[in-house]
Design an enzyme around this catalytic site. Structure first.
Site, PDB file in Angstrom:
ATOM      1  N   ASP A  14       0.820  -1.572   0.115  1.00 42.38           N
ATOM      2  CA  ASP A  14       0.100  -0.064   0.113  1.00 42.38           C
ATOM      3  C   ASP A  14       0.706   1.254   0.156  1.00 42.38           C
ATOM      4  O   ASP A  14       1.912   1.372   0.407  1.00 42.38           O
ATOM      5  CB  ASP A  14      -0.738  -0.525   1.054  1.00 42.38           C
ATOM      6  CG  ASP A  14      -1.875   0.957   0.853  1.00 42.38           C
ATOM      7  OD1 ASP A  14      -2.138   1.575   0.195  1.00 42.38           O
ATOM      8  OD2 ASP A  14      -2.669   1.457   2.608  1.00 42.38           O
ATOM      9  N   ASN A  62     -10.386  -2.766  -6.567  1.00 43.19           N
ATOM     10  CA  ASN A  62      -9.721  -1.173  -7.041  1.00 43.19           C
ATOM     11  C   ASN A  62     -10.442  -1.819  -8.366  1.00 43.19           C
ATOM     12  O   ASN A  62      -9.625  -0.799  -8.669  1.00 43.19           O
ATOM     13  CB  ASN A  62      -8.444  -2.552  -7.361  1.00 43.19           C
ATOM     14  CG  ASN A  62      -7.647  -2.731  -6.207  1.00 43.19           C
ATOM     15  OD1 ASN A  62      -6.558  -2.784  -5.707  1.00 43.19           O
ATOM     16  ND2 ASN A  62      -7.942  -1.105  -5.031  1.00 43.19           N
TER      17      ASN A  62
HETATM   18  C1  FPP Z   1      -1.875   0.390  -3.196  1.00 46.72           C
HETATM   19  O1  FPP Z   1      -1.363   1.194  -3.179  1.00 46.72           O
HETATM   20  C2  FPP Z   1      -1.295  -0.426  -4.693  1.00 46.72           C
HETATM   21  C3  FPP Z   1      -2.120  -1.296  -5.466  1.00 46.72           C
HETATM   22  C4  FPP Z   1      -3.331  -1.475  -5.196  1.00 46.72           C
HETATM   23  C5  FPP Z   1      -0.974  -1.541  -7.237  1.00 46.72           C
HETATM   24  C6  FPP Z   1      -0.162  -2.853  -6.049  1.00 46.72           C
HETATM   25  C7  FPP Z   1       0.261  -2.960  -7.577  1.00 46.72           C
HETATM   26  C8  FPP Z   1       1.575  -2.606  -7.752  1.00 46.72           C
HETATM   27  C9  FPP Z   1       2.744  -2.471  -6.826  1.00 46.72           C
HETATM   28  C10 FPP Z   1       1.855  -2.838  -9.274  1.00 46.72           C
HETATM   29  C11 FPP Z   1       2.075  -4.361  -9.992  1.00 46.72           C
HETATM   30  C12 FPP Z   1       2.255  -5.203  -8.628  1.00 46.72           C
HETATM   31  C13 FPP Z   1       3.036  -6.799  -8.987  1.00 46.72           C
HETATM   32  C14 FPP Z   1       3.602  -7.818  -8.467  1.00 46.72           C
HETATM   33  C15 FPP Z   1       2.336  -7.579 -10.377  1.00 46.72           C
HETATM   34  P1  FPP Z   1      -2.516   2.623  -3.286  1.00 46.72           P
HETATM   35  O2  FPP Z   1      -3.015   2.948  -4.829  1.00 46.72           O
HETATM   36  O3  FPP Z   1      -3.256   2.260  -2.616  1.00 46.72           O
HETATM   37  O4  FPP Z   1      -1.828   3.660  -2.901  1.00 46.72           O
HETATM   38  P2  FPP Z   1      -2.640   4.634  -1.580  1.00 46.72           P
HETATM   39  O5  FPP Z   1      -3.282   4.570  -0.562  1.00 46.72           O
HETATM   40  O6  FPP Z   1      -1.634   5.719  -1.026  1.00 46.72           O
HETATM   41  O7  FPP Z   1      -3.663   5.804  -2.704  1.00 46.72           O
END
Ligand code: FPP
Length: 243
Positions: A14, A62
């Site tokens: 996250d 998501n």
């Molecule tokens: C959470 O951060 C992250 C995600 C929902 C996406 C995670 C995806 C990746 C790291 C890329 C793909 C990875 C692999 C291993 C294929 P957020 O966007 O919720 O952050 P925030 O809460 O600060 O807005």
């Protein structure tokens, strides 16, 4: 203080968005850096001898994000699955999936199948990508699988056991996670490994995911090693005292 390495580590990656916002960059740039962090952590986990690593890359919730952001994350997932084959081979990493594959775009389904097939024989760390994954959804799908298997009918329901449900989860051979890590400081599990994580130790790090390195994983493992896991029992010291 234990010294054992957790067999299965799950990570809620996250903070990509906040990482980007703090730097005046786009959310996409945050996810791109998040993917680089995921690669660092997979390598570190493999070097540390962690047997199973589940990464929460895209939840069933998501899809509520903008089409642009969803499209960008799907593109990163595709790039990760397709572009890393040499890395998987060199490190004997096996790629697997948890989640509802049928709800994913067809090209991602194909990439997941192909990465899983290409790496199926590798005996190193198993990296389980949780994509279109929700813990509640997994339990619902497990119950549907159980019903479809014909092994249990409605009349058998009074005899239903935990083992019957566990056997129908997405990856029934994978042991429950010992440790679930969450980056970016929030104390919740967000529908991640609900069934399997019943007795996982939780470790929350304030660091945003794109800043994660192998040192952060090592620090989380030390926290885990300091925990007294009782699984609902009592500590060894207390067990020795007469009640
Ligand atoms: C959470 O951060 C992250 C995600 C929902 C996406 C995670 C995806 C990746 C790291 C890329 C793909 C990875 C692999 C291993 C294929 P957020 O966007 O919720 O952050 P925030 O809460 O600060 O807005």
């Amino acid at each position: 203080m234990g010294t054992e390495i957790p067999v299965h580590v799950g990570i809620i990656m996250d903070g990509n968005g906040r990482w980007a916002q703090m730097r005046g960059r786009t959310r996409s740039q945050g996810h791109l850096e998040g993917l680089k962090a995921a690669k660092r952590i997979v390598k570190a986990a493999s070097d540390m001898g962690i047997r199973y690593l589940t990464l929460y890359a895209f939840s069933t919730e998501n899809w509520k994000r903008t089409a642009d952001e969803v499209g960008f994350i799907m593109g990163l997932i595709k790039q990760y699955l397709r572009g890393e084959l040499d890395f998987y081979r060199e490190n004997r990493i096996r790629i697997r999936h948890a989640g509802d594959a049928a709800g994913l775009p067809l090209d991602i389904q194909a990439e997941l199948l192909s990465a899983a097939a290409d790496t199926a024989a590798f005996e190193g760390t198993q990296v389980i990508l949780a994509i279109n994954y929700g813990g509640r959804d997994e339990i619902v799908r497990a119950l549907r699988r159980l019903a479809a298997s014909g092994r249990m009918t409605g009349a058998d329901m009074p005899a239903l056991t935990e083992r019957d449900i566990a056997a129908c989860l997405d990856n029934p051979d994978v042991p429950d996670p010992d440790l679930i890590i969450r980056s970016a400081g929030e104390y919740r599990t967000s529908n991640f490994l609900l069934w399997e994580g019943a007795y996982a130790e939780l470790c929350v790090s304030p660091k945003f995911w794109p800043d994660w390195t192998g040192d952060d994983l090592a620090a989380a493992l030390s926290v885990f090693q300091g925990r007294d896991r009782r699984f609902g029992g009592i500590p060894a010291v207390a067990a020795a005292v007469k009640s």
